[in-house]
Design a protein around this motif. Structure first.
Motif, PDB file in Angstrom:
ATOM      1  N   THR A 245      -9.222   6.164   1.172  1.00  0.00           N
ATOM      2  CA  THR A 245      -8.582   5.372   2.216  1.00  0.00           C
ATOM      3  C   THR A 245      -7.665   4.319   1.616  1.00  0.00           C
ATOM      4  O   THR A 245      -6.544   4.108   2.094  1.00  0.00           O
ATOM      5  CB  THR A 245      -9.652   4.705   3.099  1.00  0.00           C
ATOM      6  OG1 THR A 245     -10.506   5.714   3.631  1.00  0.00           O
ATOM      7  CG2 THR A 245      -9.024   3.914   4.219  1.00  0.00           C
TER       8      THR A 245
ATOM      9  N   VAL B 158      -4.489   6.019   0.275  1.00  0.00           N
ATOM     10  CA  VAL B 158      -3.570   6.387   1.358  1.00  0.00           C
ATOM     11  C   VAL B 158      -2.873   5.146   1.903  1.00  0.00           C
ATOM     12  O   VAL B 158      -1.661   5.151   2.152  1.00  0.00           O
ATOM     13  CB  VAL B 158      -4.328   7.148   2.465  1.00  0.00           C
ATOM     14  CG1 VAL B 158      -3.482   7.301   3.709  1.00  0.00           C
ATOM     15  CG2 VAL B 158      -4.780   8.503   1.959  1.00  0.00           C
ATOM     16  N   ALA B 159      -3.616   4.062   2.080  1.00  0.00           N
ATOM     17  CA  ALA B 159      -3.027   2.824   2.600  1.00  0.00           C
ATOM     18  C   ALA B 159      -1.988   2.260   1.634  1.00  0.00           C
ATOM     19  O   ALA B 159      -0.907   1.825   2.052  1.00  0.00           O
ATOM     20  CB  ALA B 159      -4.117   1.789   2.866  1.00  0.00           C
TER      21      ALA B 159
ATOM     22  N   THR C  41      -0.253   3.926  -0.586  1.00  0.00           N
ATOM     23  CA  THR C  41       0.899   4.818  -0.567  1.00  0.00           C
ATOM     24  C   THR C  41       1.771   4.545   0.652  1.00  0.00           C
ATOM     25  O   THR C  41       3.004   4.516   0.560  1.00  0.00           O
ATOM     26  CB  THR C  41       0.439   6.286  -0.578  1.00  0.00           C
ATOM     27  OG1 THR C  41      -0.380   6.502  -1.724  1.00  0.00           O
ATOM     28  CG2 THR C  41       1.612   7.228  -0.622  1.00  0.00           C
ATOM     29  N   TRP C  42       1.147   4.318   1.787  1.00  0.00           N
ATOM     30  CA  TRP C  42       1.888   4.007   3.015  1.00  0.00           C
ATOM     31  C   TRP C  42       2.647   2.687   2.860  1.00  0.00           C
ATOM     32  O   TRP C  42       3.816   2.597   3.223  1.00  0.00           O
ATOM     33  CB  TRP C  42       0.920   3.942   4.192  1.00  0.00           C
ATOM     34  CG  TRP C  42       1.578   3.649   5.486  1.00  0.00           C
ATOM     35  CD1 TRP C  42       2.318   4.505   6.239  1.00  0.00           C
ATOM     36  CD2 TRP C  42       1.588   2.399   6.172  1.00  0.00           C
ATOM     37  NE1 TRP C  42       2.759   3.865   7.367  1.00  0.00           N
ATOM     38  CE2 TRP C  42       2.331   2.572   7.346  1.00  0.00           C
ATOM     39  CE3 TRP C  42       1.017   1.159   5.910  1.00  0.00           C
ATOM     40  CZ2 TRP C  42       2.528   1.543   8.249  1.00  0.00           C
ATOM     41  CZ3 TRP C  42       1.220   0.146   6.820  1.00  0.00           C
ATOM     42  CH2 TRP C  42       1.966   0.340   7.967  1.00  0.00           C
ATOM     43  N   ILE C  43       1.987   1.677   2.302  1.00  0.00           N
ATOM     44  CA  ILE C  43       2.641   0.384   2.076  1.00  0.00           C
ATOM     45  C   ILE C  43       3.787   0.542   1.081  1.00  0.00           C
ATOM     46  O   ILE C  43       4.859  -0.047   1.247  1.00  0.00           O
ATOM     47  CB  ILE C  43       1.618  -0.668   1.600  1.00  0.00           C
ATOM     48  CG1 ILE C  43       0.646  -0.990   2.730  1.00  0.00           C
ATOM     49  CG2 ILE C  43       2.297  -1.923   1.099  1.00  0.00           C
ATOM     50  CD1 ILE C  43      -0.545  -1.814   2.291  1.00  0.00           C
TER      51      ILE C  43
ATOM     52  N   GLU D 150       5.628   3.175   0.519  1.00  0.00           N
ATOM     53  CA  GLU D 150       6.765   3.839   1.152  1.00  0.00           C
ATOM     54  C   GLU D 150       7.531   2.880   2.061  1.00  0.00           C
ATOM     55  O   GLU D 150       8.751   2.941   2.141  1.00  0.00           O
ATOM     56  CB  GLU D 150       6.279   5.040   1.956  1.00  0.00           C
ATOM     57  CG  GLU D 150       5.837   6.196   1.099  1.00  0.00           C
ATOM     58  CD  GLU D 150       5.266   7.346   1.910  1.00  0.00           C
ATOM     59  OE1 GLU D 150       5.195   7.243   3.152  1.00  0.00           O
ATOM     60  OE2 GLU D 150       4.896   8.354   1.300  1.00  0.00           O
ATOM     61  N   ARG D 151       6.824   2.004   2.732  1.00  0.00           N
ATOM     62  CA  ARG D 151       7.474   1.043   3.636  1.00  0.00           C
ATOM     63  C   ARG D 151       8.243  -0.030   2.874  1.00  0.00           C
ATOM     64  O   ARG D 151       9.284  -0.491   3.334  1.00  0.00           O
ATOM     65  CB  ARG D 151       6.436   0.361   4.525  1.00  0.00           C
ATOM     66  CG  ARG D 151       5.719   1.294   5.431  1.00  0.00           C
ATOM     67  CD  ARG D 151       6.273   1.164   6.791  1.00  0.00           C
ATOM     68  NE  ARG D 151       5.521   2.040   7.676  1.00  0.00           N
ATOM     69  CZ  ARG D 151       6.010   2.501   8.775  1.00  0.00           C
ATOM     70  NH1 ARG D 151       7.218   2.169   9.145  1.00  0.00           N
ATOM     71  NH2 ARG D 151       5.303   3.304   9.530  1.00  0.00           N
TER      72      ARG D 151
ATOM     73  N   SER E 233       3.952   2.962  -5.913  1.00  0.00           N
ATOM     74  CA  SER E 233       2.551   2.945  -5.507  1.00  0.00           C
ATOM     75  C   SER E 233       1.622   2.686  -6.693  1.00  0.00           C
ATOM     76  O   SER E 233       0.566   2.071  -6.531  1.00  0.00           O
ATOM     77  CB  SER E 233       2.178   4.249  -4.810  1.00  0.00           C
ATOM     78  OG  SER E 233       2.394   5.347  -5.666  1.00  0.00           O
TER      79      SER E 233
ATOM     80  N   TYR F 128       0.460  14.871  -5.632  1.00  0.00           N
ATOM     81  CA  TYR F 128       1.439  14.061  -4.920  1.00  0.00           C
ATOM     82  C   TYR F 128       2.532  13.565  -5.875  1.00  0.00           C
ATOM     83  O   TYR F 128       3.711  13.590  -5.540  1.00  0.00           O
ATOM     84  CB  TYR F 128       0.760  12.884  -4.237  1.00  0.00           C
ATOM     85  CG  TYR F 128       1.720  11.987  -3.509  1.00  0.00           C
ATOM     86  CD1 TYR F 128       2.262  12.369  -2.298  1.00  0.00           C
ATOM     87  CD2 TYR F 128       2.100  10.761  -4.047  1.00  0.00           C
ATOM     88  CE1 TYR F 128       3.160  11.565  -1.633  1.00  0.00           C
ATOM     89  CE2 TYR F 128       2.996   9.947  -3.390  1.00  0.00           C
ATOM     90  CZ  TYR F 128       3.526  10.351  -2.180  1.00  0.00           C
ATOM     91  OH  TYR F 128       4.415   9.542  -1.538  1.00  0.00           O
TER      92      TYR F 128
ATOM     93  N   GLU G 218       6.591  14.376  -5.647  1.00  0.00           N
ATOM     94  CA  GLU G 218       7.542  13.280  -5.479  1.00  0.00           C
ATOM     95  C   GLU G 218       8.448  13.055  -6.682  1.00  0.00           C
ATOM     96  O   GLU G 218       9.399  12.304  -6.596  1.00  0.00           O
ATOM     97  CB  GLU G 218       6.786  11.982  -5.166  1.00  0.00           C
ATOM     98  CG  GLU G 218       6.091  11.987  -3.824  1.00  0.00           C
ATOM     99  CD  GLU G 218       7.070  12.125  -2.673  1.00  0.00           C
ATOM    100  OE1 GLU G 218       8.110  11.424  -2.681  1.00  0.00           O
ATOM    101  OE2 GLU G 218       6.799  12.928  -1.768  1.00  0.00           O
TER     102      GLU G 218
END
Length: 77
Positions: free
Chosen positions: A11, A14-15, A17-19, A21-22, A27, A64, A68
């Motif tokens: 978790t 994933v969080a 990685t999301w941050i 990308e934003r 990462s 991943y 990428e």
């Protein structure tokens, strides 16, 4: 207990990685900063056995990263 820690680690990955990308930050750098921040928290140390990390966490991260990465960028660096 081990499964809960594994799910928590996934978790967090994933969080982060999301941050990443934003924000456009790498990462890996955010994960390193998160690990450093975790090391300063009081409480018991979390001990992970190497087998679950090797078989469950590392392969998705490497997959991943392989998806990428760009061969052109690698050659340029």
């Amino acid at each position: 207990m081990g499964l809960v820690l594994l799910l928590a680690a996934v978790t967090v990955i994933v969080a982060v990685t999301w941050i990443a990308e934003r924000t456009g930050l790498p990462s890996a750098a955010l994960l390193a900063l998160g690990g450093i921040a975790y090391s300063f928290l009081p409480g018991p140390n979390v001990v992970l056995h190497p087998e679950p990390v090797l078989y469950c966490i590392l392969p998705p991260l490497l997959y991943y990263a392989a998806l990428e990465s760009s061969l052109v960028e690698i050659r340029r660096s």
